[in-house]
Design an enzyme around this catalytic site. Structure first.
Site, PDB file in Angstrom:
ATOM      1  CG  ASP A 189      -2.063   1.026   1.078  1.00  0.00           C
ATOM      2  OD1 ASP A 189      -2.242   1.559  -0.033  1.00  0.00           O
ATOM      3  OD2 ASP A 189      -2.738   1.293   2.083  1.00  0.00           O
ATOM      4  NE  ARG A 238      -3.959   5.817   0.139  1.00  0.00           N
ATOM      5  CZ  ARG A 238      -3.754   5.571  -1.137  1.00  0.00           C
ATOM      6  NH1 ARG A 238      -3.490   6.600  -1.936  1.00  0.00           N
ATOM      7  NH2 ARG A 238      -3.819   4.365  -1.627  1.00  0.00           N
ATOM      8  CG  ASP A 256      -0.808   3.534   7.473  1.00  0.00           C
ATOM      9  OD1 ASP A 256      -1.260   3.024   8.513  1.00  0.00           O
ATOM     10  OD2 ASP A 256      -1.030   4.701   7.150  1.00  0.00           O
TER      11      ASP A 256
END
Length: 562
Positions: free
Chosen positions: A402, A406, A420
């Site tokens: 991912d 962001r 993340d």
């Protein structure tokens, strides 16, 4: 050994082994199982009656088929392939559009054939029946004659009514526009003031990050004692950084005492099944360490709990790196389950990039089409930081899955840190993710093979190319106008890629293209990318991003040319 006696479509997914004993817990690398299955029809074409009106009849026949890979649907007419008629496809639905100008002597039959690499399936047949004139046609002709007399009168009346209604609507619109013109002016003024405030806030944040040596922090007692001075904040941040480095040892027990962790009510973010809040961890030396705490939502099930535990295992395996958001510890013996990570105060890279945007002044001529409060060297340094963080993950054989702007946090000194690893942030409503059988996936950032469920570090390289494109465009949304995963996959297979921004050099765009090679084997490693980006950053005579840099306290823009 996991043996499938009779494999099913539901068996597709990612598999791994887990081993645990009293001393600890370990997880193996992952393996992806993709089950291909023969097409089957979910919609069959239906019988239809053709009635000629005004000399022409239009008939649309539809069928739909599912399969993996997605089957190709073709149409048959009386067992012969349809060639000249119009066929349109929308997802798994195929539509055959037929136009008839004369009544056929025979009633043709149509059917669909769905084919993929596994096999072929046929739909049921649909028969077309051509209607002929009935004995009551004379009566119908008389009715048509009467209709021809009545319709002109009715039409005139309707037109008159519509004209009156339109006049009333126009008058009301003019009155409404006059009544609200002042309100609109006030709204525009408010919006302009809000935009100016956002720009000021963005400028202050970037300036603060640029001038700080590492993550800026404020003590828990700052509301009573006043905020720390810039020098004190920098010294405390450096001290916290050194403390975190000292915590990272190979044999360390990552369990931390819950009584030394204070979780505040300040929410930093949320995910599909977890939330991230701000906290304070009392260090062994008595000082306070600002942290971010990941916990589960109240309605989280066992599967979601395991996802957070797997993220914890990944963070332990990855260890500490300057360009990775690193683990501080975890509280797992008592509820609630908490994963504690370092706090990076600057926020996400995409927000930093958007905050850096500056609207060009119309009276100042310029040859660049992008203005920013971040200069070219700072943008290139952020790109190098991300590649270094991913190089560390690559060395640990860890796949991110991912990687996007962001999911990169920016700390003091504009140091970028990859974050993340668990794909557990808010992914349901911003359009960046799409729901599949394997969960929600960030489809706009995924490689060709990742769109088919194959996740590797080379897929992360593809995503890194998209991150470079985001950095150059100051966080524009990639593939604008592409509406779905299937459409994107087809475009990528045809060789389409994100276009070169006008202010990006050919050399820097070539780095992106290397990341977007169709074959994963032809893409560079993150170690190679780090070397390339470091060479680009050290090149002082060459400009790779044509940007007009707006100094925070300067008198005007500083322009650079390609």
């Amino acid at each position: 050994m996991l043996r499938f006696e009779s494999i099913k479509r539901e068996d597709s997914g990612v598999y791994w082994c887990e081993a645990s004993n009293f001393a600890g817990w370990k997880r193996s690398s992952t393996a992806t199982v993709t089950v291909l299955w023969k097409p089957f029809f979910t919609m069959h074409p239906q019988d239809n009656t053709v009635k000629l009106k005004s000399g022409t009849a239009v008939v649309a026949l539809k069928c739909a088929a599912e399969g993996l890979p997605r089957p190709v649907i073709s149409w048959l007419r009386n067992n012969s392939t349809v060639v000249n008629d119009t066929v349109t496809t929308n997802g798994s639905v195929s539509t055959l559009n037929l136009v008839f100008r004369t009544i056929k002597d025979e009633d043709p039959k149509y059917m669909c054939a769905a084919t993929n690499v596994v096999g072929r399936a046929y739909s049921s047949e649909a028969a077309l029946t051509f209607a002929t004139k009935s004995p009551s046609s004379n009566k119908a002709s008389e009715d048509d004659g009467m209709s021809q007399l009545l319709w002109p009168s009715i039409t005139v009346g309707i037109v008159a009514i519509l004209v009156v209604v339109m006049i009333v609507i126009v008058m009301k619109q003019k009155w409404w526009m006059r009544a609200n013109s002042q309100r609109n002016l006030e709204l525009v003024k408010t919006q302009q003031e809000f935009m100016e405030l956002q720009e000021r806030n963005g400028a202050e944040l970037i300036n603060q990050l640029r001038n700080s040596h590492s993550t800026s922090t404020i003590s828990a007692d700052s509301t009573q004692e006043g905020t720390l001075s810039t020098m004190d904040a920098q010294e405390e941040a450096i001290d916290n950084e050194l403390y975190l480095q000292g915590m990272d040892t190979e044999n360390r027990d990552w369990e931390i005492p819950r009584n030394r962790l204070v979780i505040t009510e300040e929410k930093l973010g949320g995910g599909e099944f977890g939330i991230v809040t701000k906290g304070v961890y009392s260090r062994t030396d008595g000082n306070r360490l600002p942290v971010a705490v990941k916990t589960l939502k109240e309605n989280a099930d066992q599967q979601e709990r395991m996802a957070l535990i797997r993220e914890l295992a990944t963070l332990i395996h990855v260890g500490r790196h300057p360009n990775i958001v690193s683990l501080v510890g975890a509280c797992t013996f008592e509820e609630p389950l908490c994963v504690v990570i370092e706090l990076v105060s600057g926020g996400s890279l995409d927000n930093i990039l958007r905050s850096s945007r500056v609207q060009p002044e119309r009276d100042i001529p310029t040859y660049s089409n992008i203005w920013s409060r971040l200069n070219e060297r700072e943008l290139l340094k952020i790109a190098l930081d991300v590649s270094n963080g991913m190089k560390h993950l690559e060395s640990k054989q860890c796949v991110h899955r991912d990687l996007a702007s962001r999911n990169v946090l920016v700390g003091g000194g504009l140091v970028a840190k990859v974050a993340d690893f668990g794909m557990s942030r808010d992914i349901s409503r911003d359009g960046h993710y799409i729901k599949t059988l394997q969960g929600r996936i960030p489809w706009l950032w995924m490689s060709i093979e990742a769109l088919k469920g194959i996740s590797t570090i080379k897929g992360d390289v593809w995503s890194f190319g998209v991150v470079l494109w985001e950095i150059v465009t100051l966080a524009e949304l990639p593939y604008r106008g592409v509406t779905g995963l299937v459409e994107l996959h087809e475009l990528l297979l045809e060789g389409a890629r994100l276009g070169k921004p006008a202010h990006c050099s050919e050399e820097f765009y070539d780095v992106m293209l290397k990341c977007w090679q169709h074959s994963p084997d032809n893409r560079p490693s993150f170690e190679e990318l780090s070397v390339i980006l470091r060479q680009i950053l050290e090149e002082q005579e060459r400009t790779y991003i044509n940007i007009t840099y707006i100094e925070e306290h300067g008198t005007g823009p500083m322009e650079t040319k390609l």
